[in-house]
Design a protein around this motif. Structure first.
Motif, short mmCIF file in Angstrom:
data_model
loop_
_atom_site.label_atom_id
_atom_site.label_comp_id
_atom_site.label_asym_id
_atom_site.label_seq_id
_atom_site.Cartn_x
_atom_site.Cartn_y
_atom_site.Cartn_z
N PHE A 308 1.01 -1.27 -0.10
CA PHE A 308 -0.09 -0.01 -0.10
C PHE A 308 0.82 1.20 0.17
O PHE A 308 0.59 2.18 -0.75
CB PHE A 308 -1.02 -0.16 1.13
CG PHE A 308 -2.11 -0.88 1.18
CD1 PHE A 308 -2.22 -1.50 0.00
CD2 PHE A 308 -2.81 -1.35 2.20
CE1 PHE A 308 -3.46 -2.33 -0.32
CE2 PHE A 308 -3.73 -2.16 2.25
CZ PHE A 308 -4.31 -2.82 0.97
N LYS A 312 1.21 3.76 -3.20
CA LYS A 312 0.86 5.37 -3.04
C LYS A 312 1.46 6.27 -3.81
O LYS A 312 1.30 7.39 -4.25
CB LYS A 312 0.60 5.78 -1.60
CG LYS A 312 -0.50 5.21 -1.03
CD LYS A 312 -0.84 5.90 0.45
CE LYS A 312 0.31 5.74 1.29
NZ LYS A 312 -0.27 6.18 2.88
N LEU A 339 -9.96 -4.48 5.29
CA LEU A 339 -10.29 -2.91 5.20
C LEU A 339 -9.77 -2.24 6.14
O LEU A 339 -9.50 -1.06 6.05
CB LEU A 339 -11.83 -3.07 5.30
CG LEU A 339 -12.86 -3.86 4.26
CD1 LEU A 339 -14.25 -3.92 4.75
CD2 LEU A 339 -12.64 -2.94 3.01
N LEU A 342 -6.52 -0.97 4.93
CA LEU A 342 -6.74 0.05 3.81
C LEU A 342 -6.99 1.60 4.41
O LEU A 342 -6.45 2.36 3.97
CB LEU A 342 -8.16 -0.19 3.02
CG LEU A 342 -7.99 -1.37 1.78
CD1 LEU A 342 -9.21 -1.77 1.53
CD2 LEU A 342 -7.01 -0.64 0.68
N HIS A 345 -3.79 2.79 6.17
CA HIS A 345 -2.47 3.26 5.19
C HIS A 345 -3.17 4.17 4.07
O HIS A 345 -2.56 4.64 3.25
CB HIS A 345 -1.94 1.89 4.43
CG HIS A 345 -0.96 1.21 5.29
ND1 HIS A 345 0.04 1.42 5.66
CD2 HIS A 345 -1.42 0.05 6.04
CE1 HIS A 345 0.86 0.37 6.61
NE2 HIS A 345 -0.46 -0.31 6.86
N ARG A 346 -4.47 4.65 4.55
CA ARG A 346 -5.15 5.45 3.45
C ARG A 346 -4.99 5.42 1.90
O ARG A 346 -4.51 6.08 1.20
CB ARG A 346 -4.59 6.79 3.90
CG ARG A 346 -4.81 7.58 5.43
CD ARG A 346 -4.15 8.98 5.45
NE ARG A 346 -4.43 9.19 6.95
CZ ARG A 346 -5.61 9.66 7.46
NH1 ARG A 346 -6.53 10.02 6.73
NH2 ARG A 346 -5.56 9.93 8.53
N PHE A 347 -5.30 3.87 1.67
CA PHE A 347 -5.13 3.68 0.24
C PHE A 347 -6.45 3.56 -0.29
O PHE A 347 -7.27 2.89 0.06
CB PHE A 347 -4.25 2.27 0.25
CG PHE A 347 -4.06 1.74 -1.26
CD1 PHE A 347 -2.93 2.35 -1.82
CD2 PHE A 347 -4.78 0.71 -1.74
CE1 PHE A 347 -2.50 2.15 -2.91
CE2 PHE A 347 -4.23 0.67 -3.16
CZ PHE A 347 -3.35 1.24 -4.00
N ALA A 349 -9.48 2.02 -1.89
CA ALA A 349 -9.96 0.77 -2.28
C ALA A 349 -10.32 0.36 -3.49
O ALA A 349 -10.08 -0.77 -4.07
CB ALA A 349 -11.37 0.70 -1.25
N LEU A 352 -7.40 -1.38 -5.40
CA LEU A 352 -7.14 -2.77 -4.97
C LEU A 352 -7.74 -3.75 -5.46
O LEU A 352 -8.97 -3.98 -5.66
CB LEU A 352 -7.16 -3.02 -3.31
CG LEU A 352 -6.79 -4.32 -2.80
CD1 LEU A 352 -5.23 -4.46 -3.05
CD2 LEU A 352 -7.22 -4.12 -1.09
N VAL A 380 -13.29 -2.71 -3.24
CA VAL A 380 -12.16 -3.23 -3.75
C VAL A 380 -12.67 -4.42 -4.74
O VAL A 380 -13.86 -5.13 -4.86
CB VAL A 380 -11.69 -4.27 -2.46
CG1 VAL A 380 -10.83 -5.62 -2.75
CG2 VAL A 380 -11.40 -3.59 -1.35
N PHE A 498 -13.13 6.27 0.48
CA PHE A 498 -13.66 4.87 0.33
C PHE A 498 -15.08 4.90 -0.08
O PHE A 498 -15.51 4.11 -1.05
CB PHE A 498 -13.47 4.01 1.78
CG PHE A 498 -11.99 3.87 2.03
CD1 PHE A 498 -11.32 2.62 1.28
CD2 PHE A 498 -11.31 4.76 2.61
CE1 PHE A 498 -10.03 2.48 1.76
CE2 PHE A 498 -9.98 4.35 2.88
CZ PHE A 498 -9.38 3.36 2.39
#
Length: 512
Positions: A308, A312, A339, A342, A345-347, A349, A352, A380, A498
């Motif tokens: 992740f 970024k 979740l 996610l 790590h502020r990724f 969704a 992914l 996701v 998200f």
């Protein structure tokens, strides 16, 4: 008496009382002796029963580990030579836990009792049988060193007899057995008593585990390479545990390319072990071991978290694909854990893509469906990996909300070598079109395979034709050369992102 019949004077009263007292004491002593003898006999029987219980397994009546080790030690010390050897035969039921889980522990006990009785019936005179615990047995059989075939025949008969169904409450319970054999001639010093016995049993165990590894329901004699392999396996286990703690496992990335445009559209994260002792180790070595020793969850979560952070820095249009172990899919909290990663790590969704294999669908399809739904509701993507190698049905593909199919590399890599392979790949692609599932082809190794796939439809592809998997820094160099790095920082991504991603793809439910 003469005094009582008045024919003689009365006896001395003191002597008479003394005589009567002695008689009373003799009678009392005799009764006490009888009571003591009875008590001693009862105690002797109790001690004999206690020794018997201490030496025998309570369920099967066989020797237990302690008594068998001692008995084998005596046999090794007194009963081996040029004309007589001892074979230790380790026997372990295959998948016995399933017997208990499916039929109950009473059925499991009945299987163990029946197994012991069947083995005892086949053993020759002078042989001993022990239950070491659980579903593991061991026996020792004398034989002539020049005629090892006799032990082969015995092992074969044992495997055949144990494989016969065991009846329990009207139901037939089927089990198989893996067998390992070691000979006393493989022990350097047989005069060490229990120590020699433990060494012989250990070698038989190694051969038995080798039989399990080779497919179960078979037997093997112990050979030295087996011990070396087991020692290496133990070193690997310790190294994996240590490597996880020290961060030696790194995410590598394989390119995913749109075949029509040739544009890079994503990366699949692949695990690599950068071991100081072993060098770069591939996942085919350490993933099965990590699954067996129960550390695959921790290992995978650490790798996903690092991926992740790496992703970024890429262009926001580039996706990240992650393989999920079937072991992880047995965890009912897996979706929530992912979740949570996610969010932590502020990724986003929607960048992914989770890849699960067909084998996951047959273990608990209800739980798998719930997990897939929870992940897709948050944005996701979920792909069915290695399609064509398992047993998924069309009804499962229709009922499970997959976003993509990945054709296994075994079909793609041989695309030009067999017309049947080409027809099969074409059929899978047509089926994907019918189900409105986009396709990714794994194993694009050369230009010929690439050209063949281009003529089959709109696909994504990945494979060594586009380059080997690379560490994060090499990916950054590649993307920088293509001006595909992130234009803006993703540090301000929050849970609102998200929800926005979910709304964009049409979802509206929260994860369960």
């Amino acid at each position: 008496m003469r005094s009582w019949i008045h024919s003689a004077p009365s006896p001395d009263l003191i002597l008479t009382n003394a005589l009567l007292l002695n008689i009373a004491l003799i009678l009392l002593g005799w009764n006490r002796l009888k009571a003591l003898n009875s008590e001693l006999e009862t105690r002797r029987r109790s001690e004999e029963e206690a020794r018997k219980l201490a030496d025998l397994d309570h369920l099967t009546g066989c020797y237990n580990r302690r008594s068998f080790t001692a008995a084998l030690g005596h046999l090794l010390t007194d009963g081996v030579g040029n004309e007589r050897a001892l074979a230790a035969i380790a026997l372990d039921l295959d998948n016995f836990k399933q017997v208990n889980d499916l039929n109950g522990h009473q059925a499991g006990d009945e299987v163990l009792r029946s197994t012991a009785a069947r083995i005892l019936k086949l053993l020759p005179e002078g042989a001993l049988l022990a239950r070491l615990g659980g579903d593991e047995f061991v026996c020792v059989v004398p034989y002539h060193p020049q005629v090892p075939d006799r032990i082969d025949q015995l092992a074969t008969r044992i495997i055949e007899q144990v494989a016969s169904p065991v009846l329990h409450e009207g139901s037939a319970v089927d089990v198989t057995m893996s067998v390992g054999i070691a000979s006393s001639i493989q022990i350097e010093d047989t005069n060490l008593g229990e120590l020699s016995a433990q060494r012989l049993m250990h070698k038989a165990d190694i051969a038995m585990y080798h039989a399990k590894k080779q497919g179960k329901n078979r037997f093997y004699w112990f050979e030295m390479p087996m011990e070396n392999e087991l020692r290496f396996r133990n070193e690997l286990e310790a190294g994996i545990r240590r490597g996880i703690a020290l961060g030696e496992f790194k995410p590598y990335y394989e390119q995913q390319v749109d075949l029509e445009s040739g544009q890079l559209v994503g990366f699949e994260m692949l695990a690599r072990w950068e071991s100081p002792e072993l060098g770069l180790v591939g996942p085919d070595i350490f993933i099965p071991i990590a699954e067996e020793i129960g550390v695959i969850g921790e290992l995978s979560e650490r790798l996903i978290a690092q991926a992740f952070e790496d992703a970024k820095e890429w262009d926001s249009e580039i996706s990240l694909s992650v393989n999920i172990s079937p072991v992880q899919m047995r965890d009912p909290w897996f979706a929530q854990k992912l979740l949570k990663l996610l969010v932590k790590h502020r990724f986003p969704a929607n960048r992914l893509d989770i890849e699960i294999t067909e084998s996951c669908l047959h273990e608990n399809i209800g739980m798998v469906r719930s997990m897939i739904t929870s992940l897709r509701n948050q944005g996701v993507q979920v792909s069915l990996d290695d399609f064509g190698t398992g047993y998924s049905s069309l009804s499962q593909l229709r009922s499970l909300p997959f976003d993509r199919l990945k054709i296994d590399r075994s079909f793609i890599s041989e695309l030009k070598e067999s017309d049947n392979r080409g027809k099969l790949v074409d059929a899978i692609i047509s089926m994907g079109d019918g189900l409105k599932l986009p396709i990714t082809a794994e194993g694009v190794e050369n230009e010929a395979v690439l050209e063949a796939l281009k003529g089959m439809g709109k696909l994504k592809g990945q494979g060594y034709h586009y380059g080997r998997p690379e560490p994060a820094d090499k990916v950054i160099e590649r993307l920088a050369a293509q001006d595909r790095l992130a234009k803006t920082s993703l540090e301000n991504v929050t849970e609102v992102d998200f929800k926005a991603a979910d709304e964009k793809r049409g979802g509206g439910k929260k994860a369960g």
